[in-house]
Motif scaffolding. Structure first.
Motif, PDB file in Angstrom:
ATOM      1  N   ASN A  89      14.914  41.656  56.804  1.00 36.74           N
ATOM      2  CA  ASN A  89      15.246  41.221  55.444  1.00 36.74           C
ATOM      3  C   ASN A  89      16.461  41.991  54.945  1.00 36.74           C
ATOM      4  O   ASN A  89      17.032  42.818  55.672  1.00 36.74           O
ATOM      5  N   VAL A  90      16.834  41.718  53.721  1.00 33.95           N
ATOM      6  CA  VAL A  90      18.044  42.301  53.163  1.00 33.95           C
ATOM      7  C   VAL A  90      17.980  43.823  53.119  1.00 33.95           C
ATOM      8  O   VAL A  90      19.012  44.510  53.191  1.00 33.95           O
ATOM      9  N   ALA A 136      13.697  32.857  56.154  1.00 34.31           N
ATOM     10  CA  ALA A 136      13.837  33.199  54.735  1.00 34.31           C
ATOM     11  C   ALA A 136      13.000  32.212  53.927  1.00 34.31           C
ATOM     12  O   ALA A 136      13.529  31.368  53.203  1.00 34.31           O
ATOM     13  N   MET A 195      10.410  30.406  51.251  1.00 37.52           N
ATOM     14  CA  MET A 195       9.945  30.454  49.866  1.00 37.52           C
ATOM     15  C   MET A 195       9.024  29.253  49.650  1.00 37.52           C
ATOM     16  O   MET A 195       9.113  28.248  50.362  1.00 37.52           O
ATOM     17  N   ASN A 232      15.081  29.536  51.979  1.00 35.29           N
ATOM     18  CA  ASN A 232      15.806  29.943  50.773  1.00 35.29           C
ATOM     19  C   ASN A 232      17.247  30.294  51.152  1.00 35.29           C
ATOM     20  O   ASN A 232      17.500  31.343  51.754  1.00 35.29           O
ATOM     21  N   ASP A 267      19.713  31.340  49.421  1.00 35.53           N
ATOM     22  CA  ASP A 267      20.204  32.564  48.789  1.00 35.53           C
ATOM     23  C   ASP A 267      19.752  33.798  49.563  1.00 35.53           C
ATOM     24  O   ASP A 267      20.514  34.757  49.749  1.00 35.53           O
ATOM     25  N   ALA A 268      18.494  33.783  50.038  1.00 34.08           N
ATOM     26  CA  ALA A 268      17.995  34.900  50.841  1.00 34.08           C
ATOM     27  C   ALA A 268      18.711  34.963  52.184  1.00 34.08           C
ATOM     28  O   ALA A 268      19.002  36.046  52.697  1.00 34.08           O
ATOM     29  N   THR A 300      20.897  38.292  53.200  1.00 34.34           N
ATOM     30  CA  THR A 300      20.518  39.066  54.389  1.00 34.34           C
ATOM     31  C   THR A 300      21.642  39.090  55.416  1.00 34.34           C
ATOM     32  O   THR A 300      21.878  40.111  56.061  1.00 34.34           O
TER      33      THR A 300
END
Length: 265
Positions: free
Chosen positions: A200-201, A220, A222, A252, A254-255, A259
């Motif tokens: 993850n990020v 990722a 959601m 997701n 954005d995720a 990341t």
């Protein structure tokens, strides 16, 4: 696969040998693939039913992906969830799926077959690789269920596999970083080791630093609520969570984007 092939394959698939890692996103279905693409993924692993760890998507899904995808995607060939010790009928299904994927122009497959004692099933992996022709071949986390990962890595090289997905035989990439680093060193330029496992990020840069990975893989997910207005909560189509019928797991973007940025910082 001879020494040096992995280096040329890395360049062909976007790997930057000057330090920028390739990022592959594990997705469920076409919408997941398109979301990963919007998020800046270099490549996707196309699956159905990620709740089971990913199984073979429909050929219709793959055909639509070929029409719409602007990034490469590799299709998982896995007839069911659970272990990687397949019956003969399951294996024949896998052979047929690989053949159909090759015929429709799919760029790559993700496979893995084990023997009962936790070794790579070389006979079956070689047969699948032969069916694959010029497609890229990834061994999925069946590798993480092998009794001797160093022996398994050599077996995959002999089978003509181009890359192997691993968390270092632990639940997370951080926990398995030491083994992954050793596998990267062992692999050299003969096969690409692609890291995964709860990336993850917050941790992806650290995993990359500890392991020397040049390809990384994560999902990722959601939860997305259903657009259904009428809901019959007295009926569930699977499992015990009736509300599961009215939400879905999606990628997701954005995720994905955040990341990837962390991995390349």
């Amino acid at each position: 696969m001879t020494r040096g092939n992995a280096t040329s394959l890395a360049s062909h698939n976007g790997s930057d040998l000057h330090g920028i890692p390739v990022v592959e996103i594990c997705v469920e279905g076409l919408d997941g693939l398109l979301a990963a693409q919007r998020g800046g993924a270099d490549r996707a692993e196309l699956c159905a039913s990620l709740v089971e760890g990913g199984i073979t998507p429909s050929m219709g899904t793959v055909k639509q992906a070929l029409r719409l995808a602007k990034i490469p995607f590799y299709t998982i060939v896995r007839p069911r969830g659970g272990d990687f010790l397949y019956s003969e009928t399951e294996f024949q299904t896998m052979l047929d799926d690989v053949e159909m994927l090759r015929e429709i122009g799919a760029p790559g497959i993700v496979i893995g077959c084990l023997t009962a004692d936790g070794r790579i099933d070389e006979e079956r992996m070689k047969a699948l690789a032969s069916k694959a022709g010029n497609m890229q071949i990834t061994c999925h986390r069946a590798f993480d269920m092998t009794a001797d990962p160093h022996e398994a890595l050599e077996a995959l090289i002999l089978c003509g596999v181009h890359r192997v997905l691993t968390s270092g035989q632990r639940n997370s990439a951080l926990e398995g970083a030491a083994l992954t680093a050793a596998l990267v060193e062992q692999a050299g330029d003969r096969i690409i080791v692609m890291g995964c496992g709860r990336l993850n990020v917050d941790n992806i840069a650290e995993v990359r630093r500890l392991t020397g990975l040049r390809e990384m893989h994560f999902s990722a997910p959601m939860q997305q609520p259903s657009a259904m207005i009428y809901r019959n909560l007295q009926v569930g189509m699977g499992g015990t969570d009736a509300d599961r019928e009215y939400r879905s797991t999606v990628t997701n973007p954005d995720a994905v984007r955040a990341t990837i940025a962390a991995a390349r910082a």
